[in-house]
Write a protein that holds these residues in place. Sequence first.
Motif, PDB file in Angstrom:
ATOM      1  N   ALA A 250     -13.256  53.852   8.193  1.00 16.42           N
ATOM      2  CA  ALA A 250     -13.899  54.495   9.342  1.00 16.42           C
ATOM      3  C   ALA A 250     -12.950  54.555  10.539  1.00 16.42           C
ATOM      4  N   LEU A 251     -12.230  53.452  10.775  1.00 14.85           N
ATOM      5  CA  LEU A 251     -11.304  53.414  11.909  1.00 14.85           C
ATOM      6  C   LEU A 251     -10.185  54.435  11.740  1.00 14.85           C
ATOM      7  N   GLU A 252      -9.647  54.528  10.521  1.00 17.74           N
ATOM      8  CA  GLU A 252      -8.540  55.468  10.274  1.00 17.74           C
ATOM      9  C   GLU A 252      -8.974  56.901  10.564  1.00 17.74           C
ATOM     10  N   LEU A 253     -10.148  57.292  10.067  1.00 18.34           N
ATOM     11  CA  LEU A 253     -10.612  58.665  10.276  1.00 18.34           C
ATOM     12  C   LEU A 253     -11.079  58.896  11.710  1.00 18.34           C
ATOM     13  N   TYR A 254     -11.635  57.861  12.330  1.00 20.64           N
ATOM     14  CA  TYR A 254     -12.034  57.961  13.746  1.00 20.64           C
ATOM     15  C   TYR A 254     -10.808  58.238  14.624  1.00 20.64           C
ATOM     16  N   LEU A 255      -9.736  57.465  14.403  1.00 21.80           N
ATOM     17  CA  LEU A 255      -8.506  57.655  15.177  1.00 21.80           C
ATOM     18  C   LEU A 255      -7.866  59.008  14.867  1.00 21.80           C
ATOM     19  N   LEU A 256      -7.943  59.426  13.607  1.00 23.32           N
ATOM     20  CA  LEU A 256      -7.391  60.730  13.218  1.00 23.32           C
ATOM     21  C   LEU A 256      -8.064  61.845  14.016  1.00 23.32           C
ATOM     22  N   ILE A 257      -9.385  61.805  14.098  1.00 25.85           N
ATOM     23  CA  ILE A 257     -10.138  62.833  14.826  1.00 25.85           C
ATOM     24  C   ILE A 257      -9.841  62.757  16.318  1.00 25.85           C
ATOM     25  N   ILE A 258      -9.897  61.548  16.883  1.00 28.48           N
ATOM     26  CA  ILE A 258      -9.661  61.365  18.322  1.00 28.48           C
ATOM     27  C   ILE A 258      -8.267  61.857  18.707  1.00 28.48           C
ATOM     28  N   ASP A 259      -7.241  61.348  17.997  1.00 28.95           N
ATOM     29  CA  ASP A 259      -5.850  61.667  18.347  1.00 28.95           C
ATOM     30  C   ASP A 259      -5.566  63.155  18.270  1.00 28.95           C
ATOM     31  N   ASN A 260      -6.065  63.788  17.239  1.00 29.44           N
ATOM     32  CA  ASN A 260      -5.741  65.197  17.035  1.00 29.44           C
ATOM     33  C   ASN A 260      -6.608  66.132  17.864  1.00 29.44           C
ATOM     34  N   THR A 261      -7.752  65.632  18.327  1.00 31.49           N
ATOM     35  CA  THR A 261      -8.560  66.429  19.246  1.00 31.49           C
ATOM     36  C   THR A 261      -7.946  66.393  20.639  1.00 31.49           C
ATOM     37  N   VAL A 262      -7.393  65.246  21.027  1.00 26.52           N
ATOM     38  CA  VAL A 262      -6.739  65.115  22.342  1.00 26.52           C
ATOM     39  C   VAL A 262      -5.514  66.011  22.410  1.00 26.52           C
ATOM     40  N   GLU A 263      -4.707  65.996  21.349  1.00 29.31           N
ATOM     41  CA  GLU A 263      -3.458  66.770  21.363  1.00 29.31           C
ATOM     42  C   GLU A 263      -3.704  68.256  21.145  1.00 29.31           C
ATOM     43  N   ASP A 264      -4.733  68.581  20.352  1.00 26.27           N
ATOM     44  CA  ASP A 264      -4.999  69.986  20.035  1.00 26.27           C
ATOM     45  C   ASP A 264      -6.499  70.224  20.127  1.00 26.27           C
ATOM     46  N   SER A 265      -6.945  70.763  21.257  1.00 27.34           N
ATOM     47  CA  SER A 265      -8.384  70.943  21.488  1.00 27.34           C
ATOM     48  C   SER A 265      -9.006  71.941  20.506  1.00 27.34           C
ATOM     49  N   THR A 266      -8.178  72.803  19.914  1.00 27.04           N
ATOM     50  CA  THR A 266      -8.715  73.767  18.935  1.00 27.04           C
ATOM     51  C   THR A 266      -8.896  73.128  17.558  1.00 27.04           C
ATOM     52  N   GLN A 267      -8.322  71.941  17.380  1.00 28.93           N
ATOM     53  CA  GLN A 267      -8.432  71.172  16.127  1.00 28.93           C
ATOM     54  C   GLN A 267      -7.896  71.945  14.910  1.00 28.93           C
ATOM     55  N   THR A 268      -6.914  72.796  15.159  1.00 31.39           N
ATOM     56  CA  THR A 268      -6.375  73.636  14.071  1.00 31.39           C
ATOM     57  C   THR A 268      -5.762  72.775  12.963  1.00 31.39           C
ATOM     58  N   ALA A 269      -4.869  71.868  13.361  1.00 26.70           N
ATOM     59  CA  ALA A 269      -4.210  71.013  12.369  1.00 26.70           C
ATOM     60  C   ALA A 269      -5.217  70.112  11.671  1.00 26.70           C
ATOM     61  N   LEU A 270      -6.175  69.599  12.442  1.00 28.33           N
ATOM     62  CA  LEU A 270      -7.188  68.699  11.879  1.00 28.33           C
ATOM     63  C   LEU A 270      -8.027  69.415  10.824  1.00 28.33           C
ATOM     64  N   LYS A 271      -8.361  70.670  11.081  1.00 27.84           N
ATOM     65  CA  LYS A 271      -9.146  71.437  10.106  1.00 27.84           C
ATOM     66  C   LYS A 271      -8.357  71.614   8.811  1.00 27.84           C
ATOM     67  N   LYS A 272      -7.062  71.914   8.950  1.00 28.28           N
ATOM     68  CA  LYS A 272      -6.212  72.057   7.764  1.00 28.28           C
ATOM     69  C   LYS A 272      -6.127  70.733   7.001  1.00 28.28           C
ATOM     70  N   PHE A 273      -5.997  69.654   7.768  1.00 31.59           N
ATOM     71  CA  PHE A 273      -5.849  68.328   7.151  1.00 31.59           C
ATOM     72  C   PHE A 273      -7.122  67.948   6.397  1.00 31.59           C
ATOM     73  N   ALA A 274      -8.284  68.163   7.032  1.00 32.99           N
ATOM     74  CA  ALA A 274      -9.562  67.827   6.390  1.00 32.99           C
ATOM     75  C   ALA A 274      -9.769  68.656   5.126  1.00 32.99           C
ATOM     76  N   LYS A 275      -9.326  69.930   5.172  1.00 32.51           N
ATOM     77  CA  LYS A 275      -9.453  70.796   3.997  1.00 32.51           C
ATOM     78  C   LYS A 275      -8.577  70.282   2.853  1.00 32.51           C
ATOM     79  N   ALA A 276      -7.336  69.880   3.181  1.00 29.14           N
ATOM     80  CA  ALA A 276      -6.437  69.330   2.160  1.00 29.14           C
ATOM     81  C   ALA A 276      -6.967  67.999   1.638  1.00 29.14           C
ATOM     82  N   ASP A 277      -7.532  67.185   2.529  1.00 31.20           N
ATOM     83  CA  ASP A 277      -8.136  65.913   2.136  1.00 31.20           C
ATOM     84  C   ASP A 277      -9.278  66.139   1.153  1.00 31.20           C
TER      85      ASP A 277
END
Length: 600
Positions: free
Chosen positions: A454-481
């Motif tokens: 839970a902590l790993e994914l929580y930090l993943l979402i937080i960190d990547n939302t702060v750096e990229d408000s559009t969450q583009t990379a995060l969406k790609k990462f979640a899709k690959a995951d």
Amino acid sequence: MKKIIAIIAFLISFAAFAQNEQLAQNYFEKGEFEKALVIYQDFEKKQPNNTFFTQKVVACYQQLQQYANAGKLLAEKLERTRQPLLYVEIGYNYQLQKDMANAEKNYKLALTSVTENPSNVYSIATTFEQKTLLDQAIKAYDIAVKANQSLNFDYQVALLQGQLGNVDLMIDKLLSYSYNNPQNLVVVQNQLSRFMNEESEENPAGSPEKSFNASLRKALLLNVQKTQDIFWNQFLSWFFVQQHDYGKAFIQEKAIFKRDPDMFFNIVSLAKLAVEENEDATAREILDFILNNTQDPELLMQSNYYMLSMDIKTAPEKDYPAIKQRIDTLLAQYGVSPYSLELQLLKADFDAFYRKDTKAGIETLNNTLKLQLNKYQEAQVKMKLSDILLLDEKFNQAIIYYAQIEEDLKNDAVGHEASLKMAKSSYFKGDFEWAQKQFKVLKSNSSQLIANDALELYLLIIDNTVEDSTQTALKKFAKADFKLYQNKKAEALAGFKDILANDKTQSIQDVTLLRIGKIYEGMGQYPQALEYYQKVIDNYKEGIYVDEALFFSAEIYNKKLSDPEKAKPLYEKVLFGHEDSIYFIEARKQYRLLRGDTNS
């Protein structure tokens, strides 16, 4: 009413007494000996026959270097009570004044009192030990045993020898005590475990030749060879289990079984441990032995289940039809009932995740749900059904089943696992806001595995939302995951590599490298896996994934490439640089095995 008032008054008086005693102890521990002395003197006057408070007053005098006052009080108490433990106190008071002649004289008087009355040993040996006069304490126990052969202080003497650094003597005494008092075997083993654990925690890079574990192993082997008593085979098996060396434990359990077939269930327990620890080669050997030496239907079914589970993990696709046939044959043999629930779950999982036949997996589980199941069995089935629905990209249906399990088993580990999977489903679906809220709660879970995920994914979402408000990379990462969850490794690999090549969001780079390394590792492409892990180690030294990269690399060198010399320094870096890692314990275990600690 008078009785009630008397009881209340007694309770108030007792509480005040306890409070004052604690206050005196606090003063003593803080070095405020004058304040402690005043309180202890008051207690001592009220309870003149209580040597505990006499000793406390004397200790305060000694800290204040008022040795004459201490000596006078002890002499008075000895005159009145004739308690021989006071000889030890008087002797120690002389010793503090460097008067060893009078000190030894009184120690001798204390020991003489044990010769005269062996029961005095309890208070006298304890008092010697409190003063760190360990040799005298051992001598007191020896005198008591000589005077009364029915007494046995092997356990107490063993611990004293341990404090003196006489490890071999301590081990011999503890083993002797356990053999003569088998009802206290668990007490001895708990004590030995403490020493074994302390050694590995305090001295992970120490010399194996001088290790406690090596000495204990040698002593056990000598006893096995000397007496031929299965007690020692069982003890040696226990030792190897503590060392996670299940192969050597199995050798001992086979020797026990040959002489006492009733001990067969110890072998079954050992097989379960080996399976749980992913020691597949040893587990297979033990399970083969069980299959060839029992007619018990439940054991046969369970052993076949474990064998199939391990085979499925490593089987190439061409072997899937044969595995399917084995599962179907077992279910035909044992029938579809709550009794064969694990086999039904295995069949559904195999059909869906390996044969890619989600329809067959769902059909199996829907039929299983029609059986008379208890709430935990029903939760197991619904959990697997949810997993398959998620695999089939039916996110909302999966979430509904996970939510049912969470609701039915709110404060249970199974309920918490369902909560984590529900949060992951939201993450895979791209609903990051809802997933983040769920992960935030779960990162404080009592289960370390759930909390870490839970902590790993929580930090993943937080960190990547702060750096990229559009969450583009995060969406790609979640899709690959999600492709990885679906066991579509090639598609997952392509997705993660696309992030590295085309997305410059810094906070997602290290975890992407780690994921790629893990995929290559799962495909058996170890050089490529090591290459990506090394990028994490080299470029993200302060990141949160470096401990995983180090540990995974060490595991490849150790268990896949048979190169312990390259594995050892990587395990060592986890030990000395990442004490809070979830891989710390396993890294320590493997490091110590490579170092040779279990060799005598």
